[in-house]
Design an enzyme around this catalytic site. Structure first.
Site, PDB file in Angstrom:
ATOM      1  N   LYS A 151      -0.905  -0.982 -26.444  1.00 30.08           N
ATOM      2  CA  LYS A 151      -0.064  -2.022 -25.844  1.00 30.08           C
ATOM      3  C   LYS A 151       1.341  -1.493 -25.589  1.00 30.08           C
ATOM      4  O   LYS A 151       1.887  -1.645 -24.487  1.00 30.08           O
ATOM      5  CB  LYS A 151       0.006  -3.248 -26.771  1.00 30.08           C
ATOM      6  CG  LYS A 151       0.859  -4.378 -26.209  1.00 30.08           C
ATOM      7  CD  LYS A 151       0.982  -5.513 -27.200  1.00 30.08           C
ATOM      8  CE  LYS A 151       1.994  -5.180 -28.294  1.00 30.08           C
ATOM      9  NZ  LYS A 151       2.285  -6.345 -29.168  1.00 30.08           N
ATOM     10  N   ASP A 169      -0.557  -8.624 -25.026  1.00 26.36           N
ATOM     11  CA  ASP A 169       0.059  -9.149 -26.241  1.00 26.36           C
ATOM     12  C   ASP A 169      -0.590 -10.501 -26.566  1.00 26.36           C
ATOM     13  O   ASP A 169      -1.568 -10.899 -25.927  1.00 26.36           O
ATOM     14  CB  ASP A 169       1.576  -9.257 -26.088  1.00 26.36           C
ATOM     15  CG  ASP A 169       2.006 -10.414 -25.190  1.00 26.36           C
ATOM     16  OD1 ASP A 169       1.145 -10.995 -24.494  1.00 26.36           O
ATOM     17  OD2 ASP A 169       3.210 -10.740 -25.185  1.00 26.36           O
TER      18      ASP A 169
END
Length: 280
Positions: A151, A169
């Site tokens: 991420k 997220d």
């Protein structure tokens, strides 16, 4: 074409959808899902023209550091901490040679400061040892660095190097599942599933817009369904309040009243404090 925006007459209310309209429809085909996903993307482009990376930074190293600090912490708090941090530590070598106690004190407000300090010091050392002190611009390299997972790597690639990437997220995951664009629960599988629905060039900005929407409109516990530009495209419509006045009160951020206007609601329905409220 993007979905028509619901409008209301003076003194009226925004059009409402019945939950039955969603639950009784035929199963969606892959092509239908792709088309709906693209429409969602176009509506989000209109809804959040201000979408951007909300972590303040001026280079790839600063963004990497800020993203590490953002774990279990709001972007606003990170942005309050980083000016002094970036003034004190300008290079990877500075982090590698940092005094632990000093660094811990600087980043303490972001939480989990001991673990984050270790990540920053080790990140600085790894960059110096393997990449001449520079943040690499390849996913395969970034994910080998301390404190940087997939991420974080996609955030860095998309915003510091202009390499398209999808940032999964908590907001992104919640919304794409709410929209039934994927049934995957693993972040990497979600990334690939959503990436297949959109042109690669759109991935980075799509991520920002979905995260913006999740922070300002489609909240986890009580989404502002009755004040959402995606109402006609969302299978989960009705999860939150559909009555305009109640929904408008849930909008957040400096453009909260603009978001109300976008669905034909009276901007005065949005409380003054909502525009000044911190986004999650």
């Amino acid at each position: 074409m993007s979905a028509p925006r619901p409008r209301r007459a003076a003194g009226g209310s925004a059009p409402r959808r019945r939950l039955a309209d969603v639950t009784t429809r035929s199963p969606e085909t892959d092509l239908g899902r792709t088309r709906r996903a693209r429409r969602i993307g176009r509506v989000l482009t209109e809804t959040h023209p201000d979408a951007h990376c909300e972590l303040d930074h001026s280079n790839a190293l600063e963004l990497a550091v800020a993203t590490i600090l953002s774990a279990q912490c709001t972007d606003k708090k990170v942005n309050e901490v980083t000016p002094k941090l970036f003034a004190r530590y300008r290079t990877a070598a500075d982090y590698a040679a940092a005094d632990r106690a000093e660094l811990e004190e600087l980043i303490r407000p972001t939480g989990f400061y001991r673990n984050k300090t270790s990540s920053l010091i080790n990140l600085g050392r790894a960059l110096c040892e393997r990449y001449d002190g520079e943040v690499p611009g390849r996913l395969d390299d970034l994910v080998t660095l301390p404190g940087i997972g997939r991420k974080t790597a996609n955030v860095i690639l998309g915003n510091a190097f202009g390499v398209p990437g999808i940032t999964v997220d908590t907001h992104f995951q919640r919304l794409v599942q709410r929209w039934q664009l994927t049934t995957e629960t693993d972040p990497v599988k979600i990334e690939h599933a959503i990436g297949a629905l959109y042109p690669k060039r759109d991935w980075t900005m799509l991520s920002h817009r979905i995260i913006f929407h999740g922070r300002r409109v489609c909240h986890a516990r009580k989404p502002a369904c009755g004040a959402c530009t995606l109402a006609k495209l969302c299978p989960a419509y009705g999860t939150g309040p559909t009555e305009p006045a109640a929904a408008a009160k849930l909008l957040k951020g400096p453009r909260a009243r603009d978001l109300a206007v976008a669905v034909g609601l009276d901007p005065d329905l949005v409380p003054q404090q909502a525009a000044a409220a911190d986004v999650p």
